[in-house]
Design a protein around this motif. Sequence first.
Motif, PDB file in Angstrom:
ATOM      1  N   SER A 181      57.388  18.998  28.662  1.00 16.96           N
ATOM      2  CA  SER A 181      57.465  19.335  30.089  1.00 16.96           C
ATOM      3  C   SER A 181      57.589  20.839  30.241  1.00 16.96           C
ATOM      4  O   SER A 181      57.829  21.568  29.280  1.00 16.96           O
ATOM      5  N   LEU A 182      57.415  21.294  31.475  1.00 21.52           N
ATOM      6  CA  LEU A 182      57.543  22.726  31.777  1.00 21.52           C
ATOM      7  C   LEU A 182      58.906  22.974  32.407  1.00 21.52           C
ATOM      8  O   LEU A 182      59.335  22.222  33.270  1.00 21.52           O
ATOM      9  N   ASP A 183      59.556  24.058  31.982  1.00 25.30           N
ATOM     10  CA  ASP A 183      60.806  24.404  32.669  1.00 25.30           C
ATOM     11  C   ASP A 183      60.461  25.143  33.961  1.00 25.30           C
ATOM     12  O   ASP A 183      59.300  25.458  34.230  1.00 25.30           O
ATOM     13  N   SER A 184      61.465  25.434  34.773  1.00 29.73           N
ATOM     14  CA  SER A 184      61.195  25.999  36.099  1.00 29.73           C
ATOM     15  C   SER A 184      60.538  27.374  36.015  1.00 29.73           C
ATOM     16  O   SER A 184      59.670  27.687  36.824  1.00 29.73           O
ATOM     17  N   SER A 185      60.910  28.194  35.027  1.00 34.87           N
ATOM     18  CA  SER A 185      60.281  29.513  34.925  1.00 34.87           C
ATOM     19  C   SER A 185      58.815  29.388  34.518  1.00 34.87           C
ATOM     20  O   SER A 185      57.960  30.138  34.993  1.00 34.87           O
ATOM     21  N   GLU A 186      58.493  28.417  33.668  1.00 29.76           N
ATOM     22  CA  GLU A 186      57.092  28.197  33.287  1.00 29.76           C
ATOM     23  C   GLU A 186      56.301  27.683  34.478  1.00 29.76           C
ATOM     24  O   GLU A 186      55.158  28.100  34.706  1.00 29.76           O
ATOM     25  N   GLN A 187      56.902  26.785  35.256  1.00 26.22           N
ATOM     26  CA  GLN A 187      56.214  26.260  36.440  1.00 26.22           C
ATOM     27  C   GLN A 187      55.906  27.381  37.425  1.00 26.22           C
ATOM     28  O   GLN A 187      54.796  27.465  37.966  1.00 26.22           O
ATOM     29  N   LYS A 188      56.903  28.245  37.663  1.00 19.77           N
ATOM     30  CA  LYS A 188      56.692  29.379  38.583  1.00 19.77           C
ATOM     31  C   LYS A 188      55.609  30.303  38.049  1.00 19.77           C
ATOM     32  O   LYS A 188      54.752  30.760  38.800  1.00 19.77           O
ATOM     33  N   CYS A 189      55.680  30.606  36.745  1.00 20.86           N
ATOM     34  CA  CYS A 189      54.704  31.499  36.123  1.00 20.86           C
ATOM     35  C   CYS A 189      53.289  30.945  36.273  1.00 20.86           C
ATOM     36  O   CYS A 189      52.362  31.663  36.658  1.00 20.86           O
ATOM     37  N   VAL A 190      53.116  29.652  35.970  1.00 21.25           N
ATOM     38  CA  VAL A 190      51.794  29.031  36.065  1.00 21.25           C
ATOM     39  C   VAL A 190      51.294  29.074  37.519  1.00 21.25           C
ATOM     40  O   VAL A 190      50.132  29.413  37.782  1.00 21.25           O
ATOM     41  N   ALA A 191      52.164  28.738  38.466  1.00 23.16           N
ATOM     42  CA  ALA A 191      51.764  28.744  39.885  1.00 23.16           C
ATOM     43  C   ALA A 191      51.345  30.145  40.326  1.00 23.16           C
ATOM     44  O   ALA A 191      50.299  30.311  40.975  1.00 23.16           O
ATOM     45  N   MET A 192      52.138  31.155  39.966  1.00 18.76           N
ATOM     46  CA  MET A 192      51.804  32.534  40.350  1.00 18.76           C
ATOM     47  C   MET A 192      50.515  32.994  39.663  1.00 18.76           C
ATOM     48  O   MET A 192      49.664  33.629  40.278  1.00 18.76           O
ATOM     49  N   CYS A 193      50.381  32.662  38.390  1.00 21.64           N
ATOM     50  CA  CYS A 193      49.191  33.039  37.634  1.00 21.64           C
ATOM     51  C   CYS A 193      47.936  32.444  38.279  1.00 21.64           C
ATOM     52  O   CYS A 193      46.942  33.133  38.472  1.00 21.64           O
ATOM     53  N   MET A 194      48.010  31.164  38.616  1.00 19.75           N
ATOM     54  CA  MET A 194      46.853  30.503  39.220  1.00 19.75           C
ATOM     55  C   MET A 194      46.537  31.094  40.592  1.00 19.75           C
ATOM     56  O   MET A 194      45.369  31.294  40.934  1.00 19.75           O
ATOM     57  N   ASP A 195      47.567  31.404  41.366  1.00 16.48           N
ATOM     58  CA  ASP A 195      47.354  32.046  42.670  1.00 16.48           C
ATOM     59  C   ASP A 195      46.655  33.394  42.504  1.00 16.48           C
ATOM     60  O   ASP A 195      45.702  33.703  43.221  1.00 16.48           O
ATOM     61  N   ARG A 196      47.149  34.196  41.579  1.00 10.55           N
ATOM     62  CA  ARG A 196      46.556  35.523  41.354  1.00 10.55           C
ATOM     63  C   ARG A 196      45.131  35.408  40.825  1.00 10.55           C
ATOM     64  O   ARG A 196      44.249  36.169  41.207  1.00 10.55           O
ATOM     65  N   TYR A 197      44.908  34.456  39.933  1.00 14.48           N
ATOM     66  CA  TYR A 197      43.579  34.248  39.371  1.00 14.48           C
ATOM     67  C   TYR A 197      42.591  33.878  40.480  1.00 14.48           C
ATOM     68  O   TYR A 197      41.486  34.423  40.554  1.00 14.48           O
ATOM     69  N   MET A 198      43.012  32.970  41.367  1.00 13.68           N
ATOM     70  CA  MET A 198      42.139  32.568  42.480  1.00 13.68           C
ATOM     71  C   MET A 198      41.905  33.732  43.443  1.00 13.68           C
ATOM     72  O   MET A 198      40.790  33.922  43.924  1.00 13.68           O
ATOM     73  N   ASP A 199      42.948  34.511  43.729  1.00 12.46           N
ATOM     74  CA  ASP A 199      42.781  35.688  44.592  1.00 12.46           C
ATOM     75  C   ASP A 199      41.753  36.638  44.001  1.00 12.46           C
ATOM     76  O   ASP A 199      40.864  37.131  44.703  1.00 12.46           O
ATOM     77  N   ALA A 200      41.873  36.908  42.704  1.00 16.67           N
ATOM     78  CA  ALA A 200      40.947  37.827  42.042  1.00 16.67           C
ATOM     79  C   ALA A 200      39.536  37.257  42.045  1.00 16.67           C
ATOM     80  O   ALA A 200      38.558  37.964  42.334  1.00 16.67           O
ATOM     81  N   TRP A 201      39.410  35.959  41.766  1.00 20.24           N
ATOM     82  CA  TRP A 201      38.097  35.325  41.736  1.00 20.24           C
ATOM     83  C   TRP A 201      37.438  35.379  43.117  1.00 20.24           C
ATOM     84  O   TRP A 201      36.256  35.684  43.237  1.00 20.24           O
ATOM     85  N   ASN A 202      38.216  35.112  44.159  1.00 17.66           N
ATOM     86  CA  ASN A 202      37.677  35.178  45.524  1.00 17.66           C
ATOM     87  C   ASN A 202      37.257  36.591  45.893  1.00 17.66           C
ATOM     88  O   ASN A 202      36.223  36.797  46.529  1.00 17.66           O
TER      89      ASN A 202
END
Length: 92
Positions: free
Chosen positions: A55-76
């Motif tokens: 499972s993912l701990d809370s810091s990993e979950q936050k990191c993944v969510a932020m990373c995916m948000d930033r990746y999508m922002d950059a891609w857009n």
Amino acid sequence: MDFNQPPGGSSMSSAQRDQLMDQVKQQIALANAQELLQKMSEKCFKKCIHKPGTSLDSSEQKCVAMCMDRYMDAWNLVSRAYSNRLQRERHG
């Protein structure tokens, strides 16, 4: 090679060509979306998950969510810039 003449010799109607082009565009869009998800998953996993487990701990979950948000922002951002450039070149 004449793309208006399918194998067998009968010609395609304009509506058939348009339908075929729509199908090709949908397939390309799907392939692009799949590639985006794969690359985003790879990069964010590498960045955020240092000790894989069940499972993912809370810091990993936050990191993944932020990373995916930033990746999508950059891609857009890149997609919009590319689209604008194509439009300028077509009309310029």
